[in-house]
Design an enzyme around this catalytic site. Structure first.
Site, PDB file in Angstrom:
ATOM      1  N   TYR A   1       0.758  -1.182  -0.080  1.00 52.24           N
ATOM      2  CA  TYR A   1       0.054  -0.036   0.086  1.00 52.24           C
ATOM      3  C   TYR A   1       0.889   1.233   0.106  1.00 52.24           C
ATOM      4  CZ  TYR A   1      -3.653   3.327   1.329  1.00 52.24           C
ATOM      5  OH  TYR A   1      -4.582   4.322   1.567  1.00 52.24           O
TER       6      TYR A   1
ATOM      7  N   LYS B   1       1.337   4.119  -2.999  1.00 48.09           N
ATOM      8  CA  LYS B   1       0.960   5.685  -2.654  1.00 48.09           C
ATOM      9  C   LYS B   1       2.176   6.608  -2.887  1.00 48.09           C
ATOM     10  CE  LYS B   1      -3.650   5.653  -1.639  1.00 48.09           C
ATOM     11  NZ  LYS B   1      -4.521   6.513  -2.442  1.00 48.09           N
TER      12      LYS B   1
HETATM   13  P1  NDP Z   1     -13.824   3.899   0.917  1.00 46.23           P
HETATM   14  O1  NDP Z   1     -13.552   2.494   0.959  1.00 46.23           O
HETATM   15  O2  NDP Z   1     -14.340   4.546   2.219  1.00 46.23           O
HETATM   16  O3  NDP Z   1     -14.318   4.305  -0.248  1.00 46.23           O
HETATM   17  C1  NDP Z   1     -13.881   4.172  -1.517  1.00 46.23           C
HETATM   18  C2  NDP Z   1     -14.339   4.856  -2.513  1.00 46.23           C
HETATM   19  O4  NDP Z   1     -13.711   4.391  -3.863  1.00 46.23           O
HETATM   20  C3  NDP Z   1     -15.737   4.321  -2.898  1.00 46.23           C
HETATM   21  O5  NDP Z   1     -16.314   5.445  -3.440  1.00 46.23           O
HETATM   22  C4  NDP Z   1     -15.471   3.225  -3.999  1.00 46.23           C
HETATM   23  O6  NDP Z   1     -16.778   3.012  -4.797  1.00 46.23           O
HETATM   24  C5  NDP Z   1     -14.486   3.971  -4.714  1.00 46.23           C
HETATM   25  N1  NDP Z   1     -13.565   2.855  -5.432  1.00 46.23           N
HETATM   26  C6  NDP Z   1     -13.085   1.793  -5.053  1.00 46.23           C
HETATM   27  N2  NDP Z   1     -12.261   0.906  -5.939  1.00 46.23           N
HETATM   28  C7  NDP Z   1     -12.648   1.214  -6.882  1.00 46.23           C
HETATM   29  C8  NDP Z   1     -12.483   1.112  -8.294  1.00 46.23           C
HETATM   30  N3  NDP Z   1     -11.819   0.123  -8.680  1.00 46.23           N
HETATM   31  N4  NDP Z   1     -12.931   2.064  -9.393  1.00 46.23           N
HETATM   32  C9  NDP Z   1     -13.863   2.876  -9.073  1.00 46.23           C
HETATM   33  N5  NDP Z   1     -13.908   3.247  -7.497  1.00 46.23           N
HETATM   34  C10 NDP Z   1     -13.604   2.707  -6.795  1.00 46.23           C
HETATM   35  O7  NDP Z   1     -12.138   4.558   0.865  1.00 46.23           O
HETATM   36  P2  NDP Z   1     -11.645   6.021   1.758  1.00 46.23           P
HETATM   37  O8  NDP Z   1     -12.673   7.101   1.439  1.00 46.23           O
HETATM   38  O9  NDP Z   1     -11.198   5.685   3.112  1.00 46.23           O
HETATM   39  O10 NDP Z   1     -10.585   6.260   0.759  1.00 46.23           O
HETATM   40  C11 NDP Z   1     -10.578   7.253  -0.422  1.00 46.23           C
HETATM   41  C12 NDP Z   1      -9.109   7.523  -0.752  1.00 46.23           C
HETATM   42  O11 NDP Z   1      -8.486   7.983   0.588  1.00 46.23           O
HETATM   43  C13 NDP Z   1      -8.181   6.378  -1.130  1.00 46.23           C
HETATM   44  O12 NDP Z   1      -7.281   6.625  -2.252  1.00 46.23           O
HETATM   45  C14 NDP Z   1      -7.732   5.706  -0.059  1.00 46.23           C
HETATM   46  O13 NDP Z   1      -6.407   5.061  -0.302  1.00 46.23           O
HETATM   47  C15 NDP Z   1      -7.155   7.329   0.689  1.00 46.23           C
HETATM   48  N6  NDP Z   1      -6.943   7.007   2.258  1.00 46.23           N
HETATM   49  C16 NDP Z   1      -7.762   6.840   3.082  1.00 46.23           C
HETATM   50  C17 NDP Z   1      -7.776   6.984   4.394  1.00 46.23           C
HETATM   51  C18 NDP Z   1      -8.300   6.344   5.543  1.00 46.23           C
HETATM   52  O14 NDP Z   1      -7.997   6.334   6.675  1.00 46.23           O
HETATM   53  N7  NDP Z   1      -9.759   6.278   5.189  1.00 46.23           N
HETATM   54  C19 NDP Z   1      -6.015   7.399   4.928  1.00 46.23           C
HETATM   55  C20 NDP Z   1      -5.220   7.774   3.601  1.00 46.23           C
HETATM   56  C21 NDP Z   1      -5.591   7.665   2.478  1.00 46.23           C
HETATM   57  P3  NDP Z   1     -17.939   1.992  -4.378  1.00 46.23           P
HETATM   58  O15 NDP Z   1     -18.459   2.836  -3.675  1.00 46.23           O
HETATM   59  O16 NDP Z   1     -18.574   1.869  -5.735  1.00 46.23           O
HETATM   60  O17 NDP Z   1     -17.458   0.607  -3.959  1.00 46.23           O
END
Ligand code: NDP
Length: 246
Positions: free
Chosen positions: A155, A159
């Site tokens: 991961y 990133k």
């Molecule tokens: P969530 O799992 O809550 O939401 C993920 C979102 O991304 C959803 O809208 C999902 O769509 C979409 N998604 C996942 N896989 C795909 C794909 N293959 N194609 C299109 N859409 C996709 O994640 P977060 O909101 O927590 O994370 C958002 C970003 O922030 C990510 O890049 C994550 O790595 C980063 N991040 C998060 C942290 C955290 O602590 N939460 C910390 C640091 C970074 P669907 O609803 O249709 O499944």
């Protein structure tokens, strides 16, 4: 008057969590917003309703970020339907963790597909639409700069790759008046990383402020960078982690 009046944004992975907060916040600032999702059509519809509640146009597009053709088609559909494109937010993400001897190359490929290849494909598709003042904002992670426990190699690598891509994009696109930045959240309360999850207490204890982020904390930074205040910020990363990496 909002800071994004007349602008159009596309947020990948805008159906839940940080992406949903970003999409809604950009609409509150005056932007029309398209979002992609992969499976949760129901949640995407809720975000569309929230955007429309701000009096803005909205569009939800099913597009798997692991499929670069689907990503490019979504960018074109967003620009065609909403009339232009000014802000691309690469937010879609997945989490995979495990010790390196148990972590498969396929898992690594999945992470790179969504966190690196999809971003590259979205930027390439967006460039014909982005003009002077265009913004590319990619959501990284504090873990790119500090893998603070075992099991994060894949991961963190995915990133960290985004940071190199971002620097290169800033150099390529600066002369065209387009900025590229990374926003690096720390632990943020979403389905991916709930504030009452297994790892939460340790993360909260290690932070400087003693709490998890909520998705709005991250969206506020993205809105700042997307607006006029972000005009001279490019090639860099803004870490929004409550001091976890300090
Ligand atoms: P969530 O799992 O809550 O939401 C993920 C979102 O991304 C959803 O809208 C999902 O769509 C979409 N998604 C996942 N896989 C795909 C794909 N293959 N194609 C299109 N859409 C996709 O994640 P977060 O909101 O927590 O994370 C958002 C970003 O922030 C990510 O890049 C994550 O790595 C980063 N991040 C998060 C942290 C955290 O602590 N939460 C910390 C640091 C970074 P669907 O609803 O249709 O499944």
């Amino acid at each position: 008057m909002g800071t994004l009046d007349g602008r159009v944004a596309l947020v990948t992975g805008g159906s839940r969590g940080i992406g949903a907060a970003i999409a809604t916040r950009l609409a509150a600032e005056g932007a029309d917003v398209a979002l992609t999702y992969v499976s949760r059509e129901d949640r995407a519809a809720e975000v569309v309703a929230a955007i429309e509640g701000h009096g803005r146009k909205a569009l939800a597009i099913r597009a798997d970020s692991a499929d670069t053709a689907a990503v490019a088609a979504a960018v074109d559909q967003a620009a065609a339907t909403l009339g232009r494109l000014d802000v691309l937010v690469n937010n879609a993400g997945i989490f995979r963790a495990g010790p390196v001897d148990e972590f498969s190359v396929e898992d690594l490929d999945d992470l790179y597909a969504v966190h690196v290849r999809a971003v590259f494909a979205a930027v390439r598709a967006a460039l014909p639409h982005l003009g002077e003042g265009g913004r590319i904002i990619s959501i990284g992670s504090n873990l790119a700069e500090r893998a603070n426990r075992p099991g994060l190699a894949g991961y963190a690598a995915s990133k960290a790759a985004l940071l190199g891509l971002n620097r290169g994009l800033a150099r390529d696109l600066g002369p065209r008046g387009i900025t590229s930045v990374v926003v690096q959240p720390g632990p943020t309360d979403t389905d991916m990383n709930p504030a009452d999850g297994q790892r939460a207490a340790a993360s909260i204890a290690a932070s400087a402020v003693g709490r998890y982020a909520n998705a709005d904390d991250i969206a506020a930074t993205v809105a700042h960078l997307a607006g006029p205040a972000g005009r001279f910020i490019t090639g860099s990363a803004v870490t929004v982690d409550g001091g976890l990496n300090a």
